[in-house]
Design a protein around this motif. Structure first.
Motif, short mmCIF file in Angstrom:
data_model
loop_
_atom_site.label_atom_id
_atom_site.label_comp_id
_atom_site.label_asym_id
_atom_site.label_seq_id
_atom_site.Cartn_x
_atom_site.Cartn_y
_atom_site.Cartn_z
N TYR A 149 0.78 -1.23 -0.05
CA TYR A 149 0.07 0.26 0.07
C TYR A 149 0.76 1.14 0.03
O TYR A 149 2.06 1.28 0.72
N TYR A 150 0.25 2.25 -0.61
CA TYR A 150 0.98 3.65 -0.46
C TYR A 150 0.81 4.23 0.81
O TYR A 150 1.95 4.52 1.41
N THR A 151 -0.31 4.04 1.55
CA THR A 151 -0.46 4.54 2.75
C THR A 151 -0.91 3.47 3.83
O THR A 151 -1.86 2.97 3.65
N LYS A 224 -1.47 -0.60 -4.66
CA LYS A 224 -2.49 -1.08 -3.77
C LYS A 224 -2.60 -2.49 -4.11
O LYS A 224 -3.57 -2.95 -5.07
N ILE A 225 -1.74 -3.60 -3.63
CA ILE A 225 -2.06 -4.96 -3.93
C ILE A 225 -1.96 -5.66 -2.74
O ILE A 225 -1.20 -5.49 -1.75
N VAL A 226 -2.92 -6.80 -2.69
CA VAL A 226 -2.86 -7.75 -1.56
C VAL A 226 -3.12 -8.99 -2.30
O VAL A 226 -3.92 -9.29 -3.25
N VAL A 227 -2.30 -10.06 -1.87
CA VAL A 227 -2.30 -11.53 -2.27
C VAL A 227 -2.48 -12.31 -1.04
O VAL A 227 -1.60 -12.19 -0.38
N GLY A 233 -7.12 -12.11 -4.38
CA GLY A 233 -6.31 -10.72 -4.61
C GLY A 233 -7.09 -9.60 -4.73
O GLY A 233 -8.36 -9.40 -4.86
N TYR A 234 -6.30 -8.40 -4.12
CA TYR A 234 -7.18 -7.23 -3.83
C TYR A 234 -6.33 -6.02 -4.84
O TYR A 234 -5.09 -5.99 -5.08
N ASN A 239 -6.56 3.07 0.44
CA ASN A 239 -5.31 2.73 1.20
C ASN A 239 -5.83 2.37 2.49
O ASN A 239 -7.03 1.86 2.85
N VAL A 240 -4.95 2.31 3.64
CA VAL A 240 -5.13 1.86 4.84
C VAL A 240 -5.05 2.87 5.75
O VAL A 240 -3.97 3.65 6.29
N GLY A 241 -6.34 3.34 6.34
CA GLY A 241 -6.40 4.55 7.42
C GLY A 241 -7.70 4.83 7.92
O GLY A 241 -8.56 4.46 6.87
#
Length: 491
Positions: A149-151, A224-227, A233-234, A239-241
């Motif tokens: 994530y960027y943030t 923004k990548i999730v595996v 996958g996302y 972002n996360v906040g």
């Protein structure tokens, strides 16, 4: 002439000479060159401080590192593409339109991005829903969890994510976290220490290191990548906040767009994450790409308990390590291919001449072009520049809408209710040239129509930018818009 006046005059002359030498010694496009000259000349001395952090290009060493990993990761993409071609699933006949074929070819040639089918996609527009699903998926992970994530803020939501990852790391799940240090201010070594102590690996993207000697403010990891376990996958805009789950009064409701993917495209997300990870860590900590990974075969799908859709997709990354602006090319090609409609949502509308002309040409050719932007700022200069371009585009019959139900952060483009793009890239010069971005390009009418329906729902909370609304803008506001527009190449 007094001594003081002479000294000031000498400083200004030397500042101008230094500004010209500093800017012209690097190869840049003409608008960016003039923008930096404007900053350096009209902000004597101070402008060079800004340039030190925001104006320098990537070092040759960093570019070589990224390009080396790109070549290694591309081998995995090529293997996937060969497998897809073997099963004749480059594009199903139902979606193999000229526009889709040309767009997929563009990305194959510029980004080596494989076309992967058999994907199920769930769309999220509210951060509360997205993170509830993500946290539920994390709890089910049993092999690995990769997050980029960027943030990632040191606040309630960020802490919740970190603590969940601590639990999974202690349970033996391989956890890797990649973040941008500038975008994640406040989430420093102390914040990540408990997760690292639990056995996870956490890294700030390489461009964030060496804050004095080698820091480039301009080049951010905006992906923004999730595996999760190669099964989920996302990708998208969240972002996360806390602000991304609408907990900040300043922004109110945070309207964004994110994808949860199950299917073959998860492999492409994994390879992209590993390319970024391996470009950051020392060689002895790099992860193998497992180029033998291939899309699910028809036989595997037939026996799988997972009920997948058919949506073909390409995962396309772009960044300052390459002269090819892959995602911008995709945006421009989509707009040029439209025969009926173009629907764009972006928080920052600061296009370069090519992207600007694409929108205008489509509108003048009779295409219904609709653009939606926020009606509140999160960055003042960027907001005023966005207003300028919104006003400008409206002159050509483009319908511009200001979203007023909170902050619009979605980065989506839909043409003809048939092809769509969702990802991290805004419709601005920074995303086109300076940030490391990643988007999903989707060749599925059902998903495109869902995104178009969300656009229609958002219209209920918008103000149309009519000529009357533009006329009501005061002279001071107009000045701020025009001035901010001059800085567009460096915003």
């Amino acid at each position: 002439m007094s001594v003081f006046t002479l000294i000031i005059s000498l400083i200004l002359v030397l500042n101008i000479i230094a500004a010209i030498f500093t800017v012209l010694r690097s190869v840049r496009d003409i608008p960016t060159t003039w923008a930096w000259l404007l900053v350096l000349i009209f902000l004597p001395v101070l402008g060079f401080g800004i340039y030190l952090f925001a104006g320098r290009g990537l070092s040759a060493k960093k570019v070589r590192t990224i390009q080396t990993e790109y070549r290694r990761g591309t081998k995995a993409f090529v293997a996937m593409q060969k497998h897809a071609n073997t099963h004749d699933r480059l594009l199903p006949a139902a979606v193999s339109t000229p526009a889709a074929r040309e767009l997929t070819t563009l990305f194959l040639n510029t980004a080596s991005a494989p076309v992967l089918g058999d994907n199920s996609v769930k769309l999220f527009y509210d951060g509360k829903d997205k993170f509830a699903q993500l946290f539920a998926d994390i709890k089910q992970a049993n092999d690995h969890f990769f997050v980029e994530y960027y943030t990632i803020y040191n606040d309630q939501l960020g802490t919740q994510l970190r603590d969940l990852l601590i639990e999974k790391a202690r349970a033996g799940v391989a956890v890797k976290v990649l973040y941008d240090a500038w975008g994640s201010l406040g989430a420093g070594k102390r914040f990540w220490a408990p997760l690292i102590a639990a056995g996870a690996k956490v890294e700030a993207y390489f461009s964030s290191q060496h804050l004095i000697s080698d820091f480039r403010l301009n080049y951010r990891l905006h992906r923004k990548i999730v595996v999760i376990d190669d099964a989920i996958g996302y990708i998208g805009g969240f972002n996360v906040g806390d602000q991304y789950v609408s907990r900040k009064k300043k922004f109110g409701f945070w309207r964004d767009t994110h994808l949860r993917i199950r299917g073959n495209t998860v492999y492409a997300l994994k390879v992209q994450f590993l390319m970024d990870w391996n470009a950051t860590v020392p060689d002895d900590q790099a992860e193998p790409y497992a180029i033998d990974l291939a899309p699910l075969s028809p036989e595997a799908l037939a026996t799988s308990k997972i009920q997948l859709g058919k949506a073909p997709m390409q995962i396309v990354a772009s960044g300052p390590d390459s002269s090819a602006q892959q995602i911008k090319y995709g945006y421009v090609k989509m707009i040029a291919s439209a025969t009926k409609s173009v629907r764009l949502q972006t928080p920052y509308l600061i296009p370069d001449d090519t992207a600007l002309d694409a929108l205008i040409t489509a509108a003048l050719a009779g295409i219904d072009v609709q653009v939606m932007v926020p009606d509140m700022p999160d960055h003042p200069f960027i907001f005023r520049a966005t207003q300028y371009y919104a006003n400008y585009l409206s002159r050509f019959g483009i319908k511009v809408y200001h979203y007023q139900n909170g902050f619009l952060h979605a980065k989506t483009l839909v043409i003809d209710d048939a092809i769509a793009s969702v990802g991290s890239a805004n419709f601005d010069i920074r995303s086109f040239k300076l940030n490391f971005e990643v988007n999903a390009f989707i060749y599925d009418a059902k998903i495109a129509q869902q995104l178009s329906a969300a656009f229609d729902e958002d219209l209920k909370h918008c103000q149309f930018l009519s000529p009357q609304v533009i006329k009501q803008q005061g002279h001071w506001l107009r000045f701020k818009q025009y001035f901010s527009r001059l800085l567009s190449p460096v915003l």
